[in-house]
Write a protein that holds these residues in place. Structure first.
Motif, PDB file in Angstrom:
ATOM      1  N   THR A  46      -9.953  -4.668   7.805  1.00 32.48           N
ATOM      2  CA  THR A  46     -11.084  -4.919   8.021  1.00 32.48           C
ATOM      3  C   THR A  46     -10.377  -6.180   7.016  1.00 32.48           C
ATOM      4  N   THR A  47      -9.799  -6.182   5.517  1.00 34.08           N
ATOM      5  CA  THR A  47      -9.678  -6.767   4.713  1.00 34.08           C
ATOM      6  C   THR A  47      -8.349  -8.754   5.786  1.00 34.08           C
ATOM      7  N   ILE A  98      -6.818 -14.277   2.212  1.00 31.22           N
ATOM      8  CA  ILE A  98      -7.335 -12.426   1.398  1.00 31.22           C
ATOM      9  C   ILE A  98      -8.992 -13.302   2.023  1.00 31.22           C
ATOM     10  N   LEU A 140       0.330  -1.199   0.413  1.00 38.34           N
ATOM     11  CA  LEU A 140      -0.123   0.124   0.387  1.00 38.34           C
ATOM     12  C   LEU A 140       0.795   0.980   0.281  1.00 38.34           C
ATOM     13  N   LEU A 173      -9.590  -0.456   5.943  1.00 39.59           N
ATOM     14  CA  LEU A 173     -10.280  -1.282   5.125  1.00 39.59           C
ATOM     15  C   LEU A 173      -8.776  -2.315   5.688  1.00 39.59           C
ATOM     16  N   LEU A 174      -7.279  -1.888   5.665  1.00 41.00           N
ATOM     17  CA  LEU A 174      -6.256  -2.622   5.876  1.00 41.00           C
ATOM     18  C   LEU A 174      -7.076  -4.254   6.863  1.00 41.00           C
ATOM     19  N   ARG A 200     -17.082  -7.980  -0.791  1.00 43.42           N
ATOM     20  CA  ARG A 200     -18.074  -6.618   0.050  1.00 43.42           C
ATOM     21  C   ARG A 200     -17.606  -5.640  -0.727  1.00 43.42           C
ATOM     22  N   PHE A 260      -7.271  -0.514  -4.059  1.00 48.96           N
ATOM     23  CA  PHE A 260      -6.749  -1.030  -2.785  1.00 48.96           C
ATOM     24  C   PHE A 260      -7.326  -2.744  -2.366  1.00 48.96           C
ATOM     25  N   MET A 275      -4.070  -3.937  -4.133  1.00 49.96           N
ATOM     26  CA  MET A 275      -2.139  -4.342  -3.665  1.00 49.96           C
ATOM     27  C   MET A 275      -2.497  -4.683  -2.279  1.00 49.96           C
ATOM     28  N   ALA A 281      -7.669   4.098   5.524  1.00 49.20           N
ATOM     29  CA  ALA A 281      -7.310   3.048   4.619  1.00 49.20           C
ATOM     30  C   ALA A 281      -6.952   2.003   5.735  1.00 49.20           C
ATOM     31  N   ILE A 291     -14.469  -2.175  -0.524  1.00 50.35           N
ATOM     32  CA  ILE A 291     -13.873  -1.354   0.222  1.00 50.35           C
ATOM     33  C   ILE A 291     -12.190  -2.030  -2.006  1.00 50.35           C
TER      34      ILE A 291
END
Lengths: 200, 200, 200, 200
Positions: C191-192, D193, C166, C188-189, D147, D154, D157, C185, D150
């Motif tokens: 969350t992902t 992921i 990122l 989201l990071l 989802r 992003f 990456m 950001a 996001i």
DNA sequence: TATGAATGAGGCTTCATTCAT
DNA sequence: TATGAATGAAGCCTCATTCAT
């Protein structure tokens, strides 16, 4: 004055340190800071007492070489058998080495035999030594103590070259200095040069 | 190949140029670019043929010194009066100087007498010359041609030191080389060392 | 001392200048003189404070990386929900970038991702970060906060790789940093990585 | 034609050799002559087939990267569950490493992560990969498989960063590649992921 | 006297690239 | 196609010396 005493001390301290480092690493390989470190002072101080790194070496050389010149002249002035005069010169040089091998190493390696750098600067003084010895030879020839068919300066170079090569041999362990009897060495030197290698 | 023969040998060209510049300015004072300029080649080519500036000098030294070592060994192997053997060695060295004074200057000033830098690297080879001469002396002593009370290596150093000092004198004009009769010089050298300075 | 405080810290000045030039041109493409120029000091001063150009970069890296290591350890020691701990780590890294993007660029581009040159030297320290994160994951697994079928180091690499990629995207404008809401950001990071891409 | 066959061989030979040397020493540290030596040809020949050292690396990168781009596009075009599409991409990359770790090391270390040098030149192509993956995500979001909160790029990456970091870990032995089950690694990657670290 | 920060010229070496054969 | 000799730009680092304090 105390301050005067201190001054002298530091200057001397630097010179003595320089001898050790020059002997150990060679002039080119020693930085001014190496001298200062060895002397235990800041390296700026070296520049307080000496104009440059070169001047430190110059000082060491001149200090010692003038003693040699005096010794040669004194020897000649004092008279006595010419063979003994040569012996006295050899003796002075060998003793100089015996007494302070590091200093003599520096003088020989960095000045006397560094004819392209420092030797050049001091050629005149170095030559005076050769000439002093040549004078002894010339006098000896006149007095009939030495054969007359060898030019005095030629003989002088031969003699000095032999002495210096010997020191060089000790310095670089070509000849084990540890096992050397220096007094005997002096004798043999004079014997070789005066009597020759061939049996009489 | 014709092309190989016709083509100038750049490597040789560089070595020869190096001799001239080293002799003129001294090793330390010459930059690699000086060598290249003198040789008329590009800077980088020096590094195409030699690993470093040092190696150029090494090459010059080894090339020449091996000839001296061979000469000494050959002389000894050939036999003959021991005095003549020393004469042959002296002759070889003096002739080397007469033939190529610049090269001999470089070898003596930058290697043989630069014991703190290059001399160190080549000490073993230099020593071999001393030992070769010492062997001649030792043989002469056994044969009764030389007196036995002087250690061969000691005599060798004396002899070599005398020769080198002479060359040194010529190189730096302490002894005017221009007026020198080199053949006579060889004779006097041997006379001095073998017969001694004192009249017989 | 007042003078000490008033005097510009030249060492710092050089380090800061180095960050800017390294960020702008890359480590390999910047000459030491570029650093000196940018810092407004003389060439040699860089070598007064640092042994080499490499050491300047080393210093920058170590200085910053140790903060990251501390932050990771501190985060773990502080306890709290494991998800929040990962969030704290991500937050620290993203904030580092937000606060000093040039420095982070240098560290990522020239060290962390330059595994063949500087990364190699600092592999141990870099690994410590991975392991620190892995520890958080392992703890989380033990506590039942994270699934147990993914090796902690594996998860750590995934997480760290995502974060660094990122930053890398921002640095090279693959992701327009200008339009980026950094705090979002971070969220989201986490969350992902924690919730996954698939809807729950 | 025989000559044509030879031509192709030498060119390939040089490229393959380059991979090995670049992997071993890194691009900056390998000289053109190193490549030639490894390939067993004269180094002039490298310049017969490639304009410069850079072009050799370019060639290696483009050759391989175009395969990746094709794979990503193909995967997307082929349809199927979006999760499986990501799995296919991860699989392709991991298999690339498994099949030719040296080449992948070179590509990642010298191009993909060398954003200040070669990465810069190939940024557009590299970005295309990110965008290809982003497209898969975007499609998945549209289809409700992923989802929607996001941003696709992003997520892309994040995903690519995770994969590359893993390879990087294997390359530099942060994660012992020897003990790694590559197929399991692919699964875990996708699991992490898509499902996230937290238990569902 | 004493310190050491600051300066900057100088030179070796590397190596990508060109070119003659 | 193949070789490797030849070119020369580029840059790191050293270290003697100066100078402010």
């Amino acid at each position: 004055m105390a301050s005067k005493a201190t001054t002298v001390d530091k200057r001397r301290q630097i010179l003595d340190a320089a001898v050790r480092v020059f002997a150990r690493q060679g002039f080119h390989a020693t930085r001014v800071s190496d001298i200062a470190d060895e002397a235990g002072v800041a390296y700026g101080l070296v520049y307080h007492y000496f104009r440059s790194k070169d001047e430190v070496l110059n000082e060491l050389f001149v200090e010692r070489w003038s003693l040699l010149l005096s010794a040669i002249e004194e020897t000649d002035r004092a008279g006595g058998p010419h063979r003994d005069r040569l012996a006295a010169v050899a003796s002075f040089i060998v003793d100089s080495y015996r007494h302070d091998p590091e200093l003599m190493k520096v003088i020989i390696v960095e000045v006397t035999r560094a004819a392209n750098s420092f030797g050049r600067t001091h050629l005149a003084e170095i030559r005076r030594a050769y000439e002093g010895i040549a004078k002894i030879v010339a006098d000896g020839q006149e007095a009939g103590a030495f054969r007359g068919d060898i030019a005095p300066l030629f003989a002088s170079m031969t003699f000095y070259g032999a002495v210096e090569q010997l020191l060089s041999g000790w310095i670089f362990d070509v000849i084990p200095a540890s096992e050397t009897n220096f007094d005997q060495a002096k004798d043999l030197l004079v014997t070789t040069i005066c009597d020759g290698l061939e049996p009489r």
